[in-house]
Design an enzyme around this catalytic site. Sequence first.
Site, PDB file in Angstrom:
ATOM      1  N   GLN A 118     -16.288 -36.892 -32.104  1.00  0.00           N
ATOM      2  CA  GLN A 118     -14.985 -37.211 -32.435  1.00  0.00           C
ATOM      3  C   GLN A 118     -14.106 -35.630 -32.758  1.00  0.00           C
ATOM      4  O   GLN A 118     -13.024 -35.407 -32.062  1.00  0.00           O
ATOM      5  CB  GLN A 118     -14.521 -38.181 -33.398  1.00  0.00           C
ATOM      6  CG  GLN A 118     -13.144 -38.345 -33.720  1.00  0.00           C
ATOM      7  CD  GLN A 118     -12.999 -39.652 -34.608  1.00  0.00           C
ATOM      8  OE1 GLN A 118     -14.000 -40.253 -34.962  1.00  0.00           O
ATOM      9  NE2 GLN A 118     -11.761 -40.167 -34.858  1.00  0.00           N
ATOM     10  N   ASP A 127      -6.064 -49.571 -30.135  1.00  0.00           N
ATOM     11  CA  ASP A 127      -6.551 -49.497 -31.537  1.00  0.00           C
ATOM     12  C   ASP A 127      -5.514 -48.767 -32.418  1.00  0.00           C
ATOM     13  O   ASP A 127      -4.866 -47.912 -31.999  1.00  0.00           O
ATOM     14  CB  ASP A 127      -7.682 -48.496 -31.419  1.00  0.00           C
ATOM     15  CG  ASP A 127      -8.342 -48.998 -32.944  1.00  0.00           C
ATOM     16  OD1 ASP A 127      -8.338 -49.948 -33.366  1.00  0.00           O
ATOM     17  OD2 ASP A 127      -9.417 -48.145 -33.248  1.00  0.00           O
ATOM     18  N   LYS A 149     -15.277 -43.040 -29.097  1.00  0.00           N
ATOM     19  CA  LYS A 149     -14.940 -44.501 -29.514  1.00  0.00           C
ATOM     20  C   LYS A 149     -15.071 -45.382 -28.469  1.00  0.00           C
ATOM     21  O   LYS A 149     -15.001 -46.767 -28.800  1.00  0.00           O
ATOM     22  CB  LYS A 149     -13.278 -44.431 -29.817  1.00  0.00           C
ATOM     23  CG  LYS A 149     -12.851 -43.410 -30.999  1.00  0.00           C
ATOM     24  CD  LYS A 149     -13.060 -44.223 -32.225  1.00  0.00           C
ATOM     25  CE  LYS A 149     -12.450 -43.657 -33.164  1.00  0.00           C
ATOM     26  NZ  LYS A 149     -12.402 -44.493 -34.636  1.00  0.00           N
ATOM     27  N   HIS A 175      -6.850 -45.558 -45.470  1.00  0.00           N
ATOM     28  CA  HIS A 175      -8.080 -45.045 -44.530  1.00  0.00           C
ATOM     29  C   HIS A 175      -7.133 -43.686 -43.987  1.00  0.00           C
ATOM     30  O   HIS A 175      -8.161 -42.662 -44.016  1.00  0.00           O
ATOM     31  CB  HIS A 175      -8.066 -45.810 -43.472  1.00  0.00           C
ATOM     32  CG  HIS A 175      -9.020 -45.484 -42.208  1.00  0.00           C
ATOM     33  ND1 HIS A 175     -10.277 -45.096 -42.182  1.00  0.00           N
ATOM     34  CD2 HIS A 175      -8.879 -45.079 -40.964  1.00  0.00           C
ATOM     35  CE1 HIS A 175     -10.923 -44.537 -41.133  1.00  0.00           C
ATOM     36  NE2 HIS A 175      -9.940 -44.496 -40.480  1.00  0.00           N
TER      37      HIS A 175
END
Length: 438
Positions: free
Chosen positions: A251, A138, A264, A145
């Site tokens: 996280q 990823d 994740k 972002h």
Amino acid sequence: MIELNATHDPALTSWVASANGGATDFPIQNLPFAVFRRRGSQEGWRGGVAIGEQIVDMAAAVAAGVFAGDALAPARAAAEPTLNVLMKMGPKPLSSLRKALSQALQTGAAEQALLQECLVPQSQAEYGLPCQIGDYTDFYTSVHHATNIGRLFRPDNPLMPNYQWVPIGYHGRASSVIVSGQDFHRPRGQVRAPDADAPVVKPSARMDIELELAVFIGQGNALGDPIGIDAAEEHIFGLALFNDWSARDIQPWEYQPLGPFLSKNFASSVSPWVVTLEALAPYRAPFTRPAADPQPLPYLASAAHSASGGFDIQLEALIETPKMRQTRSAPARLALTNYRHAYWSAAQMVAHHTVNGCNLQAGDLLGTGTLSGPTLDAACALIELTSGGKNPIRLPNGEQRTWVEDGDTISLRGWCEKPGAARIGFGECVGTVLPAKA
Ligand code: MN
């Protein structure tokens, strides 16, 4: 780079009526691939190609003798229970198959009589993953972002100094990539409240979405052989919608110093239909960055890449709460963005991933990272839309959401549209969060 050809002609129509008229995601100019079978059946999984509201059953079409010549080998590969063999063949055989499918599905095609016996309505289908995903990486390719997230932690210095130089990524987990329509349970994990001495294990209370694109790798590279920027797209099979679900309370406690882990890897949803790069050719876009920014290092840059390394793909995330389902009200939009806002391109992800000699393999999945655009309504995760959970979103029916609640369904959509080209789409990527297991 794939040039425009007869398969992109916006004037083409199909003898499959639902493919015509401009409203469908799957006109004859698209022809994306999936793996499917009839829902509730014990049929074998096989590849299919979307046309309007139908699926061309590739196993049936091969058995019926529809394909010959250069299209035969890729058609056989597309009939398999996974698309890995087709992906591995690379762009040329794939293009031959696209040309044959385009000709056979056109209005007036001689193949109509044979091929209409090979159609399965999408309404009767269930989907598998398009391929066996060996590895999932990823990335973090939206500067918007990265800046929005960084601002929550470092208001004075939101963007890390490496961001403009190196495409940031981490190795995810392939086993928990699920296909659209497959629901999953809210994960549990270690969470530490800011003022607590010790963490506790509990269901995540900060479930989030990440609106991304999945880049499926086609032909791989040998270990030790980097892929150059101008060859990178020859190694990409196609793109799909991707929701990289994230537990925002797990996280922050776990991610230092090695990066995301259990926050994740409990589920990531991918859409069944993979749109090939050839189908996306009319929607190529220049890929440049502001002149004041550091420009990409030579292995990540070329004239051809600057001219057309981007893709003009509209992307949308919607939420349907249990209450909306009960009252039959339409899902509410959470975000609308465009893949053109990415700071690093799909080709740059491939070139960077292999610059050290790392080998990619057919069926590998590269996530683009959350594709937030420059404005708040284009922010593609709840952590951004709610400013880290401080400002709940008001939905049109009066409900509020800060994070995804049990029973909420998130749908991603994607499409390409412009004058002079056929509108094409990606279908849907849907997932519902179920309550945590006891
Ligand atoms: Mn992600």
